[in-house]
Design an enzyme around this catalytic site. Sequence first.
Site, short mmCIF file in Angstrom:
data_model
loop_
_atom_site.label_atom_id
_atom_site.label_comp_id
_atom_site.label_asym_id
_atom_site.label_seq_id
_atom_site.Cartn_x
_atom_site.Cartn_y
_atom_site.Cartn_z
N SER A 50 -3.53 1.07 4.11
CA SER A 50 -3.52 -0.38 3.86
C SER A 50 -3.20 -1.06 5.18
O SER A 50 -2.14 -1.61 5.40
CB SER A 50 -2.50 -0.74 2.78
N HIS A 162 -2.55 3.80 -2.15
CA HIS A 162 -2.03 5.15 -1.92
C HIS A 162 -2.17 6.08 -3.12
O HIS A 162 -1.70 7.21 -3.09
CB HIS A 162 -0.55 5.08 -1.50
N GLU A 171 4.30 0.34 -3.34
CA GLU A 171 5.45 1.25 -3.23
C GLU A 171 6.67 0.75 -4.00
O GLU A 171 7.03 -0.41 -3.89
CB GLU A 171 5.85 1.41 -1.75
N GLU A 212 2.14 9.21 -0.29
CA GLU A 212 3.46 9.29 0.33
C GLU A 212 4.42 10.14 -0.51
O GLU A 212 5.63 10.09 -0.31
CB GLU A 212 4.01 7.88 0.58
N ASP A 249 7.27 -2.46 -1.87
CA ASP A 249 6.25 -2.94 -0.93
C ASP A 249 5.05 -3.36 -1.78
O ASP A 249 4.34 -2.50 -2.31
CB ASP A 249 5.86 -1.85 0.08
N GLU A 300 8.72 -6.05 0.60
CA GLU A 300 7.86 -6.04 1.78
C GLU A 300 6.49 -6.61 1.41
O GLU A 300 5.99 -6.37 0.31
CB GLU A 300 7.74 -4.58 2.24
N ASP A 327 5.33 -6.53 7.11
CA ASP A 327 4.61 -5.36 7.65
C ASP A 327 3.27 -5.85 8.20
O ASP A 327 3.13 -6.11 9.39
CB ASP A 327 4.46 -4.32 6.53
N LYS A 352 6.16 0.13 12.80
CA LYS A 352 5.24 1.27 12.77
C LYS A 352 4.67 1.40 14.19
O LYS A 352 3.92 0.52 14.63
CB LYS A 352 4.10 1.00 11.80
N HIS A 380 7.07 5.22 8.61
CA HIS A 380 5.93 6.13 8.72
C HIS A 380 4.65 5.37 8.39
O HIS A 380 4.67 4.18 8.12
CB HIS A 380 6.12 7.29 7.72
N ARG A 381 3.51 6.09 8.35
CA ARG A 381 2.26 5.58 7.79
C ARG A 381 1.92 6.46 6.58
O ARG A 381 2.46 7.55 6.43
CB ARG A 381 1.11 5.64 8.80
N SER A 382 0.97 5.99 5.78
CA SER A 382 0.60 6.83 4.62
C SER A 382 -0.11 8.10 5.07
O SER A 382 -0.04 9.12 4.40
CB SER A 382 -0.24 6.03 3.64
N LYS A 403 11.82 4.03 6.27
CA LYS A 403 10.90 4.22 5.14
C LYS A 403 10.00 5.39 5.50
O LYS A 403 9.20 5.29 6.43
CB LYS A 403 10.09 2.92 4.98
P1 PGA Z 1 -0.11 2.33 5.28
O1 PGA Z 1 1.00 1.94 4.21
O2 PGA Z 1 0.46 3.31 6.20
O3 PGA Z 1 -1.23 2.86 4.42
O4 PGA Z 1 -0.50 1.04 5.98
C1 PGA Z 1 2.35 1.82 4.51
C2 PGA Z 1 2.85 0.43 4.26
O5 PGA Z 1 2.09 -0.48 3.88
O6 PGA Z 1 4.03 0.18 4.47
ZN ZN Z 2 3.74 -2.09 3.90
#
Ligand code: PGA
Ligand code: ZN
Length: 441
Positions: A50, A162, A171, A212, A249, A300, A327, A352, A380-382, A403
């Site tokens: 995302s 996800h 999330e 995740e 999130d 978030e 984010d 990130k 992290h990332r997904s 996170k």
């Molecule tokens: P992403 O998701 O790593 O797929 O962008 C994580 C988030 O949105 O926090």
């Molecule tokens: Zn996010």
Amino acid sequence: MSAYLEIKFIHAREILDSRGNPTVETDLTVLNHCNGKCYTGTAAVPSGASTGQFEAVELRDGEPRYFGLGVQHAVKNVNEKIAPAFLGKNALNQFEIDRALLELDGTDNKGNLGANATLSVSLACAKAAACALSMPLYRYVGGTGAHLLPVPMMNILNGGKHAANTVDFQEFMIMPTCADSFSCALRICAEIYHNLKKLLEQKGLSTGVGDEGGFAPDLPDAESVLEMLVDAIKASGYTPGEEIWIAMDAAASELYNEKTNMYHFPGESRQKGGEVIRSTEEMISYFEELTDRYPIISIEDALAEDDWDGWQELTKRLGAKVQLVGDDLFVTNKKRLAAGIKLGTAGSILVKVNQIGTLTEAFEAVELAHKNNYTAVMSHRSGETEDTTIADLAVAWNTAQIKTGAPCRSDRVAKYNRLLRIEEELGRAAEYPGLLAFHVR
Ligand code: PGA
Ligand code: ZN
């Protein structure tokens, strides 16, 4: 003579991330002129699903192999463009290294070399330097003050992009503020995760997991997810809203439709047999209602990444009660964060490293946040790898929150395990902030 860690060798390769998609990994070797020995740091780059539209460019090949997702061009940029220009530089000058990466790229968004190329070099450089100085990464990056372990913002139920379930918000997470150490916090989270699994099984719901590691059952709406989480917390012997809090999130940019200027909820629509859409005003009221009814401490991306007016209103109405994290809104970019601070928008930045593409720029975003009384949440990332750099960065930069997914899937657990090792190494110096994680220090 000041220390000189001469960059001797840089080599990138294409590896796979946790979704089976290619990503960049780089080895960087330095020669320590004090002892004549060589040391190598290796860093692998994560990848989002995302993704915010204002993130730095993740260079993908767009060729038939791996359905266009190959990273051979980014790898080539490291091996043929960055490497020759960086040999001989001093790896101790991280700021200088990162500035040189920006200059070599020459764009505002790393569109030339790719943020995946630049980040892998930037992180590998810090890791090689730490190794050459026989220091753990958190100590090298954070200095003598680094001693704060982060409160996990642990994702135990996945939705949105996800997972293929009907949960529209991305999330649902738990935050164990009552723990007195990181290891205790991690145990509590894992126990709640297992109790949630039992509750889902009892209800005949799926216990398959999303990207995740959180469970991804079909549930009708956010309220039913929050009910399940509260039940799992209670079943584990804890008081929701006192000992354990919930964080969400919404990843609302993914729900927002520019044409209708509304937020569309496809899963909820399917479950309820009629289209569920919400305006910005309705979204804000919805979050007000959810935070009144459930022990939510952090939200978030409650609204879309360019809805500055909506974010301002949201902050006015909810900012004093819950932590509002940007984010996609801030994308770890100090310019976007500065704009948000000026407008009094949100109260926290998600960090990130691959959204911005160098270690220094990610640090600058955290620094700007803290100076302005905004919290920062390391993330992290997904799409992840076994690389655990973010665990060290959370401690180095005193973010106090991290996170990094569920206690499931090695790509997620690797970060938690790294934090356990850091806590052990710090011994009595280790501090777990609990609720203080929501105050900037
Ligand atoms: P992403 O998701 O790593 O797929 O962008 C994580 C988030 O949105 O926090
Ligand atoms: Zn996010």
